[in-house]
Design a protein around this motif. Sequence first.
Motif, PDB file in Angstrom:
ATOM      1  N   MET A 160      -4.966  11.754 -10.309  1.00 63.93           N
ATOM      2  CA  MET A 160      -4.034  12.860 -10.524  1.00 63.93           C
ATOM      3  C   MET A 160      -4.754  14.202 -10.648  1.00 63.93           C
ATOM      4  N   GLY A 161      -4.202  15.194  -9.903  1.00 59.72           N
ATOM      5  CA  GLY A 161      -4.669  16.557 -10.092  1.00 59.72           C
ATOM      6  C   GLY A 161      -5.974  16.882  -9.405  1.00 59.72           C
ATOM      7  N   VAL A 162      -6.349  16.098  -8.379  1.00 56.27           N
ATOM      8  CA  VAL A 162      -7.647  16.335  -7.732  1.00 56.27           C
ATOM      9  C   VAL A 162      -7.449  16.669  -6.265  1.00 56.27           C
ATOM     10  N   GLY A 163      -8.061  17.829  -5.897  1.00 59.23           N
ATOM     11  CA  GLY A 163      -7.862  18.326  -4.581  1.00 59.23           C
ATOM     12  C   GLY A 163      -8.914  19.195  -3.997  1.00 59.23           C
ATOM     13  N   SER A 164     -10.095  19.444  -4.601  1.00 59.24           N
ATOM     14  CA  SER A 164     -11.081  20.208  -3.826  1.00 59.24           C
ATOM     15  C   SER A 164     -11.717  19.242  -2.829  1.00 59.24           C
ATOM     16  N   PRO A 165     -12.128  19.757  -1.649  1.00 56.18           N
ATOM     17  CA  PRO A 165     -12.619  18.855  -0.596  1.00 56.18           C
ATOM     18  C   PRO A 165     -13.720  17.900  -1.059  1.00 56.18           C
ATOM     19  N   ASP A 166     -14.666  18.406  -1.844  1.00 51.21           N
ATOM     20  CA  ASP A 166     -15.769  17.520  -2.284  1.00 51.21           C
ATOM     21  C   ASP A 166     -15.266  16.438  -3.233  1.00 51.21           C
ATOM     22  N   SER A 167     -14.325  16.801  -4.115  1.00 55.84           N
ATOM     23  CA  SER A 167     -13.803  15.801  -5.076  1.00 55.84           C
ATOM     24  C   SER A 167     -12.951  14.756  -4.364  1.00 55.84           C
ATOM     25  N   LEU A 168     -12.251  15.190  -3.298  1.00 54.72           N
ATOM     26  CA  LEU A 168     -11.455  14.217  -2.530  1.00 54.72           C
ATOM     27  C   LEU A 168     -12.383  13.173  -1.905  1.00 54.72           C
ATOM     28  N   ILE A 169     -13.431  13.658  -1.247  1.00 59.33           N
ATOM     29  CA  ILE A 169     -14.347  12.725  -0.567  1.00 59.33           C
ATOM     30  C   ILE A 169     -15.046  11.820  -1.588  1.00 59.33           C
ATOM     31  N   ASP A 170     -15.494  12.404  -2.696  1.00 58.57           N
ATOM     32  CA  ASP A 170     -16.188  11.597  -3.712  1.00 58.57           C
ATOM     33  C   ASP A 170     -15.239  10.629  -4.414  1.00 58.57           C
ATOM     34  N   GLY A 171     -13.949  11.001  -4.486  1.00 56.92           N
ATOM     35  CA  GLY A 171     -12.967  10.068  -5.062  1.00 56.92           C
ATOM     36  C   GLY A 171     -12.715   8.912  -4.114  1.00 56.92           C
ATOM     37  N   VAL A 172     -12.618   9.194  -2.820  1.00 56.27           N
ATOM     38  CA  VAL A 172     -12.403   8.128  -1.821  1.00 56.27           C
ATOM     39  C   VAL A 172     -13.573   7.146  -1.862  1.00 56.27           C
ATOM     40  N   ILE A 173     -14.776   7.679  -1.939  1.00 55.39           N
ATOM     41  CA  ILE A 173     -15.988   6.838  -1.944  1.00 55.39           C
ATOM     42  C   ILE A 173     -15.975   5.897  -3.145  1.00 55.39           C
ATOM     43  N   ARG A 174     -15.309   6.281  -4.232  1.00 52.22           N
ATOM     44  CA  ARG A 174     -15.257   5.435  -5.440  1.00 52.22           C
ATOM     45  C   ARG A 174     -14.001   4.573  -5.482  1.00 52.22           C
ATOM     46  N   GLY A 175     -13.237   4.572  -4.363  1.00 55.53           N
ATOM     47  CA  GLY A 175     -12.124   3.626  -4.285  1.00 55.53           C
ATOM     48  C   GLY A 175     -10.749   4.172  -4.572  1.00 55.53           C
ATOM     49  N   VAL A 176     -10.589   5.501  -4.566  1.00 56.56           N
ATOM     50  CA  VAL A 176      -9.275   6.107  -4.805  1.00 56.56           C
ATOM     51  C   VAL A 176      -8.525   6.257  -3.472  1.00 56.56           C
ATOM     52  N   ASP A 177      -7.188   6.064  -3.519  1.00 54.38           N
ATOM     53  CA  ASP A 177      -6.370   6.105  -2.295  1.00 54.38           C
ATOM     54  C   ASP A 177      -5.482   7.348  -2.176  1.00 54.38           C
TER      55      ASP A 177
END
Length: 373
Positions: A247-264
């Motif tokens: 929730m509440g995450v949207g800068s490009p780097d945080s999106l990519i790093d969140g995906v890498i840790r298993g977030v959809d």
Amino acid sequence: MAIKYELIKEDKQTGARLGRVTTPHGSFETPVFMPVGTLATVKTMSPEELKEMGANIILSNTYHLWLRPGEDIIKEAGGLHSFMNWDGSILTDSGGFQVFSLSDMRDITEEGVHFRNHLSGEKLFLSPEKAMEIQNALGSDIMMAFDECPPYPAEYDYMKASVERTSRWAEKCLRAHKRPDEQGLFGIVQGGEYEDLRRQSAKDLVSLDLPGYAIGGLSVGEPKHVMNEVLSYTAPLLPKNKPRYLMGVGSPDSLIDGVIRGVDMFDCVLPTRIARNGTCMTSNGRLVVRNAKFARDFSPIDEHCDCYTCRNYSRAYIRHLVKTNETFGFRLTTYHNLYFLVKLMGQVRQAIKDDCLGDFREQFFEQYGFNKP
Ligand SMILES: CNc1nc2c(CC[C@H]3O[C@@H](OC)[C@H](O)[C@@H]3OC)c3nc(N)[nH]c(=O)c3cc2[nH]1
């Protein structure tokens, strides 16, 4: 079952996943960025433009719509989809965050939260049952459980008591859910930066066998490395066969790093909010279009972007509109920023398909300037 998740592929290099979520209003591939339309509109965008840019799910907000116009009016309109003429999927937050972030004079009890309307000052009370009643009235496809999103940082003892209450509130939400076949209820994992509390919160919520789970309590001012650490051990605690929403995450780097840790799934007001002060996301980093150096720059916002804004308008023209506070200028910057993130997630999905997300991250970070010291 209101919400279905299909895990299509797991990345060999990272914890990233390719999936598809299906709701009563259609389906969307994950990882996905969801535009935020807090007051039943993604500010300055029409539903047609959102569809055109590839958005299939948008967000709205229980707290704000409860206050204005009131869920009864939206229910009378046939629900949020018909009220705002959006036939795609809708996710609504429970109001937990807004109560803690927007209003003062809060009093948290086992039953719910007493607080003041941030607009009128009148006293209000929001409970798990009330948050479900509102979301059932709105008819959103995905509803969030009523939770407490504690401030960052928070003492361990406070966080422990808060997590245990949020787990009890999630059970109350499940019991109060009147439309389980039409609307899916997601639990929200809390626990701050305390791994044992994150484990406890995830265990409590997973035992409710909900159709999806959010990771809450992040993007609340903590350093990015703390968010990434918490994600690294929290996402894997959640079922592989269900969507995971940060929730509440949207800068490009945080999106990519969140995906890498298993977030959809991701949401953030960032792209739409910065657009309204003339700041654009581009493949070479942020661009503040009102800057004087763009007065005679007739190139597009981003030469690598093929969106409506970049195909038809120059930096000089958009700068002029933004400087003169012309609404069309903010429509153009908003369209571009949303398109940029929706397209970025498309590239991320492709990188997972091609087993090269790690390389994509390197190249994107380099070009955007995230690696600059
Ligand atoms: C920005 N960082 C951040 N936002 C957060 C939100 C609000 C998103 C919601 O708030 C509005 O955007 C500010 C949007 O309406 C969005 O809709 C889901 C959270 N909501 C809940 N219920 N629990 C959380 O732990 C939480 C954590 C967050 N961290």
